[in-house]
Design an enzyme around this catalytic site. Structure first.
Site, PDB file in Angstrom:
ATOM      1  N   ASN A  11       0.866  -1.179   0.000  1.00 47.35           N
ATOM      2  CA  ASN A  11       0.000   0.000   0.000  1.00 47.35           C
ATOM      3  C   ASN A  11       0.904   1.231   0.000  1.00 47.35           C
ATOM      4  O   ASN A  11       1.448   1.606   1.038  1.00 47.35           O
ATOM      5  CB  ASN A  11      -0.891  -0.045   1.250  1.00 47.35           C
ATOM      6  CG  ASN A  11      -1.809   1.166   1.349  1.00 47.35           C
ATOM      7  OD1 ASN A  11      -1.687   2.111   0.565  1.00 47.35           O
ATOM      8  ND2 ASN A  11      -2.705   1.152   2.310  1.00 47.35           N
ATOM      9  N   LYS A  18       3.176   0.759   3.170  1.00 46.18           N
ATOM     10  CA  LYS A  18       2.810  -0.298   4.123  1.00 46.18           C
ATOM     11  C   LYS A  18       2.944  -1.628   3.403  1.00 46.18           C
ATOM     12  O   LYS A  18       2.518  -1.748   2.250  1.00 46.18           O
ATOM     13  CB  LYS A  18       1.369  -0.136   4.580  1.00 46.18           C
ATOM     14  CG  LYS A  18       1.150   1.010   5.532  1.00 46.18           C
ATOM     15  CD  LYS A  18      -0.270   0.965   6.089  1.00 46.18           C
ATOM     16  CE  LYS A  18      -0.632   2.279   6.708  1.00 46.18           C
ATOM     17  NZ  LYS A  18      -2.032   2.564   6.753  1.00 46.18           N
ATOM     18  N   ARG A  92      -2.588  -2.002  -3.349  1.00 50.44           N
ATOM     19  CA  ARG A  92      -3.739  -1.108  -3.202  1.00 50.44           C
ATOM     20  C   ARG A  92      -3.514   0.080  -4.137  1.00 50.44           C
ATOM     21  O   ARG A  92      -2.475   0.759  -4.049  1.00 50.44           O
ATOM     22  CB  ARG A  92      -3.844  -0.604  -1.772  1.00 50.44           C
ATOM     23  CG  ARG A  92      -4.946   0.418  -1.640  1.00 50.44           C
ATOM     24  CD  ARG A  92      -4.826   1.199  -0.366  1.00 50.44           C
ATOM     25  NE  ARG A  92      -5.891   2.168  -0.282  1.00 50.44           N
ATOM     26  CZ  ARG A  92      -5.734   3.398   0.201  1.00 50.44           C
ATOM     27  NH1 ARG A  92      -4.564   3.816   0.622  1.00 50.44           N
ATOM     28  NH2 ARG A  92      -6.750   4.217   0.256  1.00 50.44           N
ATOM     29  N   HIS A 181     -12.515   3.948  -0.299  1.00 56.23           N
ATOM     30  CA  HIS A 181     -12.672   2.926   0.764  1.00 56.23           C
ATOM     31  C   HIS A 181     -13.435   1.696   0.270  1.00 56.23           C
ATOM     32  O   HIS A 181     -13.999   0.957   1.076  1.00 56.23           O
ATOM     33  CB  HIS A 181     -13.454   3.476   1.991  1.00 56.23           C
ATOM     34  CG  HIS A 181     -12.704   4.478   2.802  1.00 56.23           C
ATOM     35  ND1 HIS A 181     -13.338   5.481   3.487  1.00 56.23           N
ATOM     36  CD2 HIS A 181     -11.396   4.635   3.057  1.00 56.23           C
ATOM     37  CE1 HIS A 181     -12.441   6.222   4.126  1.00 56.23           C
ATOM     38  NE2 HIS A 181     -11.252   5.724   3.870  1.00 56.23           N
ATOM     39  N   GLY A 211     -12.535   6.157  10.067  1.00 54.09           N
ATOM     40  CA  GLY A 211     -11.144   6.252  10.532  1.00 54.09           C
ATOM     41  C   GLY A 211     -10.761   7.718  10.499  1.00 54.09           C
ATOM     42  O   GLY A 211     -11.611   8.583  10.727  1.00 54.09           O
ATOM     43  N   ASN A 212      -9.481   8.015  10.206  1.00 49.82           N
ATOM     44  CA  ASN A 212      -9.129   9.420   9.979  1.00 49.82           C
ATOM     45  C   ASN A 212      -9.887   9.956   8.778  1.00 49.82           C
ATOM     46  O   ASN A 212     -10.389  11.065   8.781  1.00 49.82           O
ATOM     47  CB  ASN A 212      -7.620   9.555   9.761  1.00 49.82           C
ATOM     48  CG  ASN A 212      -6.905   9.621  11.085  1.00 49.82           C
ATOM     49  OD1 ASN A 212      -7.344  10.323  11.993  1.00 49.82           O
ATOM     50  ND2 ASN A 212      -5.829   8.881  11.206  1.00 49.82           N
ATOM     51  N   ARG A 242     -10.723  16.608   7.525  1.00 48.00           N
ATOM     52  CA  ARG A 242     -11.463  17.053   6.336  1.00 48.00           C
ATOM     53  C   ARG A 242     -12.858  17.520   6.740  1.00 48.00           C
ATOM     54  O   ARG A 242     -13.488  16.918   7.614  1.00 48.00           O
ATOM     55  CB  ARG A 242     -11.593  15.926   5.314  1.00 48.00           C
ATOM     56  CG  ARG A 242     -10.281  15.488   4.711  1.00 48.00           C
ATOM     57  CD  ARG A 242     -10.548  14.565   3.520  1.00 48.00           C
ATOM     58  NE  ARG A 242      -9.336  13.878   3.127  1.00 48.00           N
ATOM     59  CZ  ARG A 242      -9.200  12.539   3.138  1.00 48.00           C
ATOM     60  NH1 ARG A 242     -10.195  11.766   3.490  1.00 48.00           N
ATOM     61  NH2 ARG A 242      -8.062  12.002   2.779  1.00 48.00           N
ATOM     62  N   GLY A 332     -11.072   2.650  12.604  1.00 45.84           N
ATOM     63  CA  GLY A 332     -10.603   2.843  13.983  1.00 45.84           C
ATOM     64  C   GLY A 332     -11.673   3.369  14.931  1.00 45.84           C
ATOM     65  O   GLY A 332     -11.818   2.898  16.065  1.00 45.84           O
ATOM     66  N   ILE A 333     -12.480   4.338  14.477  1.00 46.93           N
ATOM     67  CA  ILE A 333     -13.536   4.895  15.332  1.00 46.93           C
ATOM     68  C   ILE A 333     -14.722   3.928  15.393  1.00 46.93           C
ATOM     69  O   ILE A 333     -15.227   3.606  16.476  1.00 46.93           O
ATOM     70  CB  ILE A 333     -13.982   6.275  14.800  1.00 46.93           C
ATOM     71  CG1 ILE A 333     -12.813   7.270  14.856  1.00 46.93           C
ATOM     72  CG2 ILE A 333     -15.181   6.805  15.580  1.00 46.93           C
ATOM     73  CD1 ILE A 333     -13.091   8.618  14.186  1.00 46.93           C
ATOM     74  N   GLY A 334     -15.147   3.431  14.221  1.00 43.60           N
ATOM     75  CA  GLY A 334     -16.312   2.539  14.180  1.00 43.60           C
ATOM     76  C   GLY A 334     -16.091   1.259  14.968  1.00 43.60           C
ATOM     77  O   GLY A 334     -17.013   0.737  15.599  1.00 43.60           O
ATOM     78  N   GLU A 335     -14.844   0.759  14.963  1.00 45.17           N
ATOM     79  CA  GLU A 335     -14.563  -0.506  15.646  1.00 45.17           C
ATOM     80  C   GLU A 335     -14.382  -0.337  17.151  1.00 45.17           C
ATOM     81  O   GLU A 335     -14.515  -1.302  17.894  1.00 45.17           O
ATOM     82  CB  GLU A 335     -13.268  -1.121  15.081  1.00 45.17           C
ATOM     83  CG  GLU A 335     -13.401  -1.585  13.650  1.00 45.17           C
ATOM     84  CD  GLU A 335     -12.054  -1.862  12.980  1.00 45.17           C
ATOM     85  OE1 GLU A 335     -11.089  -2.180  13.692  1.00 45.17           O
ATOM     86  OE2 GLU A 335     -11.998  -1.757  11.743  1.00 45.17           O
ATOM     87  N   GLU A 386      -8.530  -4.748   4.942  1.00 45.94           N
ATOM     88  CA  GLU A 386      -8.314  -4.499   3.508  1.00 45.94           C
ATOM     89  C   GLU A 386      -7.178  -5.364   2.951  1.00 45.94           C
ATOM     90  O   GLU A 386      -7.223  -5.799   1.809  1.00 45.94           O
ATOM     91  CB  GLU A 386      -8.012  -3.017   3.287  1.00 45.94           C
ATOM     92  CG  GLU A 386      -9.256  -2.156   3.475  1.00 45.94           C
ATOM     93  CD  GLU A 386      -8.956  -0.735   3.893  1.00 45.94           C
ATOM     94  OE1 GLU A 386      -8.609  -0.537   5.078  1.00 45.94           O
ATOM     95  OE2 GLU A 386      -9.065   0.172   3.061  1.00 45.94           O
TER      96      GLU A 386
END
Ligand code: ADP
Length: 411
Positions: A11, A18, A92, A181, A211-212, A242, A332-335, A386
């Site tokens: 990625n 990554k 990716r 996404h 996430g961010n 954003r 990250g936030i949703g999980e 992903e």
């Protein structure tokens, strides 16, 4: 697919790379790491293998190729079995424009097409191509596969992706909504179908990747029919830095009345807005939750706006779906954030949503499961993966072996 086949997943961002070596059957990453600050004085690589974390500095200004060389020399050379089991490299790629609605084996025509889409992702697509070139030099025998962030959303109907602008902007310049996404939304929707015992091509899901960056997708019969990001990742939900949706008249106001340059407007909307801009404190949801608990009014307001705007999008996506099998939280936030999920669902009681507070508190740190009461539509928390999707797509596209050991190209 061979029993012991593994995929190198890459990625590439503009200044990061990554990597992970992933078993496409289980999704397990045997090695994972990141090259950071590429092209800068302090470029470095960090990786994890067998529970051990290792870090190494790269020469100043090192680029993507240097990270892949380190992967070959320092990681794979020490464990030849890692290389012998590699069957493909999966990349990716952020933008596939209208050219790609599925993952594809990379050949010259594909790299040319990715380059043509660079106008739509000027930082990311060239980086992905740098990764393809470097990986091709390091592993010339391995097929490479491109997995596009935009591909899943190519099934959107025209009325969802055409802006109400002069049609010539779409016809002549490709200006339309593409969404991002897609790999994550596809993964969690397929996993939700499994958890609900429904066929993927029959499932209706609203998936919120928070996430961010954050986006939300309406998935009907396993296909994306609307999504909140647009021509660029700026449209839609409130994100870390954003703005998400704003009145387009704002741009003229900033430019003409307040003398902002195009660059300043770009930085304002992409880097200085969202949770950070509202709170005047941080783009990090965890930090904002702690500050809000201590009464920081900016943090309280940022979280309120984030949740309200997300709830409005969820309600709007009942229009293309009419019948929703599950609402899914990921990223990250949703999980992890039980507070955000609770606040969002509090706005959605009009649609019959009722949270189970205990299940909601337990669903974090990689736990998967339902967080709704029996009398509520299903709400699932599903950690995204992903890399696993990329590994699976790449392994599935590997040309079959011939009896003499040669492989056949499908291109
Ligand atoms: P990226 O889009 O960079 O991949 P992530 O998906 O890792 O981002 O999400 C990062 C966000 O997740 C940050 O805002 C972070 O604060 C938030 N987050 C991570 N863990 C928690 C947690 N336990 N509670 C609340 N927010 C969390």
């Amino acid at each position: 697919m061979q029993n012991s086949s593994h995929v190198l997943v890459l990625n590439c961002g503009s200044s990061s790379l990554k990597f992970a070596i992933v078993d496409p059957r289980s999704g397990r990453a045997l090695v994972s790491g990141i090259g950071e600050a590429l092209g800068q004085a302090d470029s470095r690589v960090k990786w994890k293998r067998n529970g051990e974390s290792i870090a190494k500095n790269l020469p100043a200004q090192a680029k993507h190729g240097a990270v892949i060389q380190l992967l070959v020399d320092e990681i794979i050379a020490r464990e030849p079995s890692l290389k012998s089991h590699l069957v493909a490299i999966g990349h990716r790629v952020v933008h596939g424009g209208e050219k790609f609605s599925h993952s594809v084996l990379i050949n010259q025509a594909v790299t040319d097409a990715i380059r043509e889409c660079s106008a739509l992702a000027p930082l990311h697509n060239p980086a992905a191509l740098a990764g393809v070139e470097a990986a091709g030099s390091a592993f010339p025998e391995l097929p490479q596969v491109a997995v596009f962030d935009t591909a899943f959303h190519q099934s959107m109907p025209r009325h969802a992706y055409i802006y109400a602008l002069p049609y010539s902007l779409y016809r002549d310049h490709g200006i339309r909504r593409y969404g991002m996404h897609g790999t994550s939304h596809r993964y969690v929707a397929a996993r939700a179908a499994e958890l609900l015992n429904l066929a993927f091509n029959e499932v209706n899901i609203i998936s919120a990747h928070l996430g961010n960056g954050a986006s939300i997708t309406a998935i009907r019969n396993g296909k994306s029919v609307d999504t909140s990001m647009g021509l660029t990742p700026l449209e839609g939900l409130v994100m870390g830095t954003r703005s998400g949706d704003v009145d387009p008249g704002l741009l003229m106001h900033l430019g003409c009345r307040l003398d902002y340059s195009v660059k300043q407007i770009n930085d304002l909307l992409n880097k200085e807005s969202g949770l950070l801009g509202i709170s005047e404190l941080s783009n990090d949801c965890r930090e904002l939750e702690q500050a809000a608990a201590h009464g920081h009014s900016g943090a309280v307001l940022a979280l309120e706006i984030f949740c309200y705007r997300l709830a409005k999008y969820i309600a709007a996506y009942y229009v293309p779906l009419t019948d929703v099998d599950a609402l899914v939280f990921t990223g990250g936030i949703g999980e992890n954030s039980s507070l955000i999920r609770e606040k969002v669902l509090a706005h959605l009681q009009c649609l019959g949503y009722h949270l189970d507070p205990e299940k909601n508190l337990l669903a974090r740190f990689g736990e998967e499961g339902g967080i709704h009461r029996d009398n509520s539509p299903a709400v699932l928390v599903i950690p995204t993966n992903e890399e696993w999707v990329i590994a699976r797509d790449a392994a599935a596209l590997v040309p079959p072996e011939q009896p003499n050991g040669d492989s056949v190209s499908r291109e």
